[in-house]
Design a protein around this motif. Structure first.
Motif, PDB file in Angstrom:
ATOM      1  N   TRP A   1       0.813  -1.219   0.000  1.00 35.03           N
ATOM      2  CA  TRP A   1       0.000   0.000   0.000  1.00 35.03           C
ATOM      3  C   TRP A   1       0.839   1.258   0.000  1.00 35.03           C
ATOM      4  O   TRP A   1       0.307   2.358   0.064  1.00 35.03           O
ATOM      5  CB  TRP A   1      -0.942   0.013   1.194  1.00 35.03           C
ATOM      6  CG  TRP A   1      -0.249   0.082   2.517  1.00 35.03           C
ATOM      7  CD1 TRP A   1       0.311  -0.956   3.200  1.00 35.03           C
ATOM      8  CD2 TRP A   1      -0.041   1.239   3.320  1.00 35.03           C
ATOM      9  NE1 TRP A   1       0.858  -0.509   4.369  1.00 35.03           N
ATOM     10  CE2 TRP A   1       0.652   0.825   4.477  1.00 35.03           C
ATOM     11  CE3 TRP A   1      -0.369   2.586   3.174  1.00 35.03           C
ATOM     12  CZ2 TRP A   1       1.017   1.712   5.482  1.00 35.03           C
ATOM     13  CZ3 TRP A   1      -0.004   3.459   4.174  1.00 35.03           C
ATOM     14  CH2 TRP A   1       0.676   3.030   5.318  1.00 35.03           C
TER      15      TRP A   1
ATOM     16  N   LEU B   1      -6.530   2.107  -4.059  1.00 34.64           N
ATOM     17  CA  LEU B   1      -7.572   2.027  -3.041  1.00 34.64           C
ATOM     18  C   LEU B   1      -8.306   3.354  -2.930  1.00 34.64           C
ATOM     19  O   LEU B   1      -9.532   3.392  -2.806  1.00 34.64           O
ATOM     20  CB  LEU B   1      -6.955   1.632  -1.694  1.00 34.64           C
ATOM     21  CG  LEU B   1      -7.917   1.350  -0.534  1.00 34.64           C
ATOM     22  CD1 LEU B   1      -8.899   0.250  -0.903  1.00 34.64           C
ATOM     23  CD2 LEU B   1      -7.138   0.969   0.713  1.00 34.64           C
TER      24      LEU B   1
ATOM     25  N   LYS C   1      -9.884  -6.178  -4.389  1.00 36.16           N
ATOM     26  CA  LYS C   1     -10.031  -5.040  -3.479  1.00 36.16           C
ATOM     27  C   LYS C   1     -10.036  -5.491  -2.025  1.00 36.16           C
ATOM     28  O   LYS C   1      -9.383  -4.880  -1.169  1.00 36.16           O
ATOM     29  CB  LYS C   1     -11.307  -4.266  -3.798  1.00 36.16           C
ATOM     30  CG  LYS C   1     -11.545  -3.084  -2.850  1.00 36.16           C
ATOM     31  CD  LYS C   1     -12.878  -2.408  -3.115  1.00 36.16           C
ATOM     32  CE  LYS C   1     -13.134  -1.312  -2.092  1.00 36.16           C
ATOM     33  NZ  LYS C   1     -14.475  -0.694  -2.264  1.00 36.16           N
TER      34      LYS C   1
ATOM     35  N   GLU D   1      -7.452  -4.371   0.906  1.00 34.11           N
ATOM     36  CA  GLU D   1      -7.839  -3.759   2.174  1.00 34.11           C
ATOM     37  C   GLU D   1      -7.270  -4.539   3.354  1.00 34.11           C
ATOM     38  O   GLU D   1      -6.844  -3.958   4.355  1.00 34.11           O
ATOM     39  CB  GLU D   1      -9.361  -3.667   2.273  1.00 34.11           C
ATOM     40  CG  GLU D   1      -9.968  -2.642   1.317  1.00 34.11           C
ATOM     41  CD  GLU D   1     -11.464  -2.489   1.513  1.00 34.11           C
ATOM     42  OE1 GLU D   1     -12.077  -3.405   2.113  1.00 34.11           O
ATOM     43  OE2 GLU D   1     -12.013  -1.467   1.087  1.00 34.11           O
TER      44      GLU D   1
ATOM     45  N   GLN E   1      -4.661  -3.008   6.122  1.00 32.50           N
ATOM     46  CA  GLN E   1      -4.830  -3.063   7.571  1.00 32.50           C
ATOM     47  C   GLN E   1      -3.644  -3.766   8.233  1.00 32.50           C
ATOM     48  O   GLN E   1      -3.156  -3.333   9.287  1.00 32.50           O
ATOM     49  CB  GLN E   1      -6.130  -3.788   7.930  1.00 32.50           C
ATOM     50  CG  GLN E   1      -6.446  -3.805   9.414  1.00 32.50           C
ATOM     51  CD  GLN E   1      -6.760  -2.418   9.944  1.00 32.50           C
ATOM     52  OE1 GLN E   1      -7.778  -1.829   9.630  1.00 32.50           O
ATOM     53  NE2 GLN E   1      -5.867  -1.875  10.785  1.00 32.50           N
TER      54      GLN E   1
ATOM     55  N   LEU F   1     -10.729   6.797   4.579  1.00 32.30           N
ATOM     56  CA  LEU F   1      -9.999   5.588   4.950  1.00 32.30           C
ATOM     57  C   LEU F   1      -9.609   5.583   6.425  1.00 32.30           C
ATOM     58  O   LEU F   1      -8.876   4.696   6.868  1.00 32.30           O
ATOM     59  CB  LEU F   1      -8.739   5.445   4.082  1.00 32.30           C
ATOM     60  CG  LEU F   1      -8.968   5.320   2.576  1.00 32.30           C
ATOM     61  CD1 LEU F   1      -7.637   5.284   1.841  1.00 32.30           C
ATOM     62  CD2 LEU F   1      -9.774   4.073   2.246  1.00 32.30           C
TER      63      LEU F   1
ATOM     64  N   PHE G   1      -9.580   2.521   9.001  1.00 32.96           N
ATOM     65  CA  PHE G   1      -8.508   1.554   9.177  1.00 32.96           C
ATOM     66  C   PHE G   1      -7.661   1.860  10.412  1.00 32.96           C
ATOM     67  O   PHE G   1      -6.845   1.035  10.823  1.00 32.96           O
ATOM     68  CB  PHE G   1      -7.618   1.525   7.934  1.00 32.96           C
ATOM     69  CG  PHE G   1      -8.286   0.921   6.724  1.00 32.96           C
ATOM     70  CD1 PHE G   1      -8.385  -0.455   6.585  1.00 32.96           C
ATOM     71  CD2 PHE G   1      -8.825   1.731   5.751  1.00 32.96           C
ATOM     72  CE1 PHE G   1      -9.008  -1.015   5.484  1.00 32.96           C
ATOM     73  CE2 PHE G   1      -9.447   1.188   4.640  1.00 32.96           C
ATOM     74  CZ  PHE G   1      -9.543  -0.195   4.502  1.00 32.96           C
TER      75      PHE G   1
END
Length: 314
Positions: free
Chosen positions: A191, A199, A212, A216, A220, A262, A265
């Motif tokens: 990421w 994202l 997706k 995610e 995390q 976001l 998260f």
């Protein structure tokens, strides 16, 4: 997805081929030593966000006459490069919304260095900019000796060594190595750059794409890893109890959590959430902050391929 990747500027901006138009914005940011002489109200609140630091600002814009698009995506002549860099000043070739250039800007602000920002439209790069960086990437620093420095970590280390009054890199070799290793980890995780932008695109456009959910989960998991980096030494910041270079290097990407919804998260990472709250109080972070609505406005235009995206709200 070229538009999504190229939004970072440093990573993939060379992939963009729409260079037929160009507009360059020049913002002059006076250093702390000029504070007493500056009497101009800060004219770029929409760009920098936060509170004025008392040193004033001037902003002008220059544009060139549109021409026919160059074949095969090659840049065209027609715009003029900025003049020579005044002694005691640095030119920062930047793009307002680029997280890589945000790294360099926040170090310039934190060290109270006198600099001028030349905003490069990454969708419409001027021919002369490739003389500053053959790859056409930002950020680029230029000093009064016509020395050019690019790549965000290199520009920040250059500034830290060249202006040593307040150092952000540790002097201890091991501590410095630890910060560089953590930055390498951030740059290489899924990421860190391109997947993070993917994202953001998915959330902003309410679209879905294959993988997706996995992305995610990885997102995390990596946040959890950085949570552990803070929990281990039990410090407020990644480099100790005060802001250091690694905090500034990581910060620009965390600023994207809010505009792209976001922040959820962070529910499992209270240390990171506290770190973000502490970073938001840093004067240099305040001086370089971008309003979430402005960023989303830019991002919407950018993903549409609008040539005015990089100049949004300047």
């Amino acid at each position: 997805m070229v538009a999504a990747k190229a939004a970072t500027g440093e990573a993939t901006s060379g992939e963009i081929n729409s260079w037929s138009l160009h507009r360059t914005s020049v913002e002059t940011t006076a250093g702390a030593e000029a504070a007493a002489a500056a009497s101009v109200t800060r004219g770029n609140q929409a760009q920098d966000g936060g509170e004025p630091r008392g040193n004033g600002a001037l902003q002008t814009k220059a544009s060139r006459t549109p021409k026919m698009a160059a074949p095969c995506g090659k840049p065209q002549d027609g715009s003029s490069a900025p003049g020579s860099v005044p002694e005691g000043t640095i030119h920062l070739y930047s793009m307002k919304y680029c997280p890589f250039t945000c790294r360099t800007r926040v170090i310039l602000e934190a060290k109270e260095i006198k600099y001028e920002t030349v905003n490069i439209n990454l969708l419409n790069k001027p021919n002369w900019f490739f003389e500053k960086n053959p790859l056409g990437l930002v950020p680029v620093l230029e000093n009064c000796q016509s020395q050019l420095i690019d790549e965000s970590p290199i520009t920040c280390e250059f500034l830290d060594k060249s202006y040593p009054a307040r150092r952000f890199l540790p002097t201890d070799p091991y501590q410095k190595a630890k910060q560089k290793m953590l930055l390498e980890l951030f740059n290489k995780i899924p990421w860190g750059v391109s997947a993070f932008i993917r994202l953001c695109v998915a959330v902003h456009s309410a679209m879905d794409f294959e993988g997706k959910d996995k992305l995610e989960e990885e997102f995390q998991a990596q946040l959890n890893n950085f949570e552990q980096e803070l929990a281990g030494p039990k410090t407020r910041f990644f480099g100790g109890d005060s802001v250091t270079m690694i905090d500034y290097m990581l910060w620009p990407w965390f600023t994207l959590l809010e505009p792209f919804s976001l922040s959820k998260f962070l529910e499992l990472t209270p240390g990171l959430r506290s770190w973000m709250q502490a970073m938001q109080q840093d004067p240099a972070v305040k001086a370089t902050a971008t309003d979430s609505k402005a960023y989303l406005g830019f991002f919407q235009l950018y993903t549409q391929g609008n040539l005015e995206a990089c100049d949004y709200s300047l």
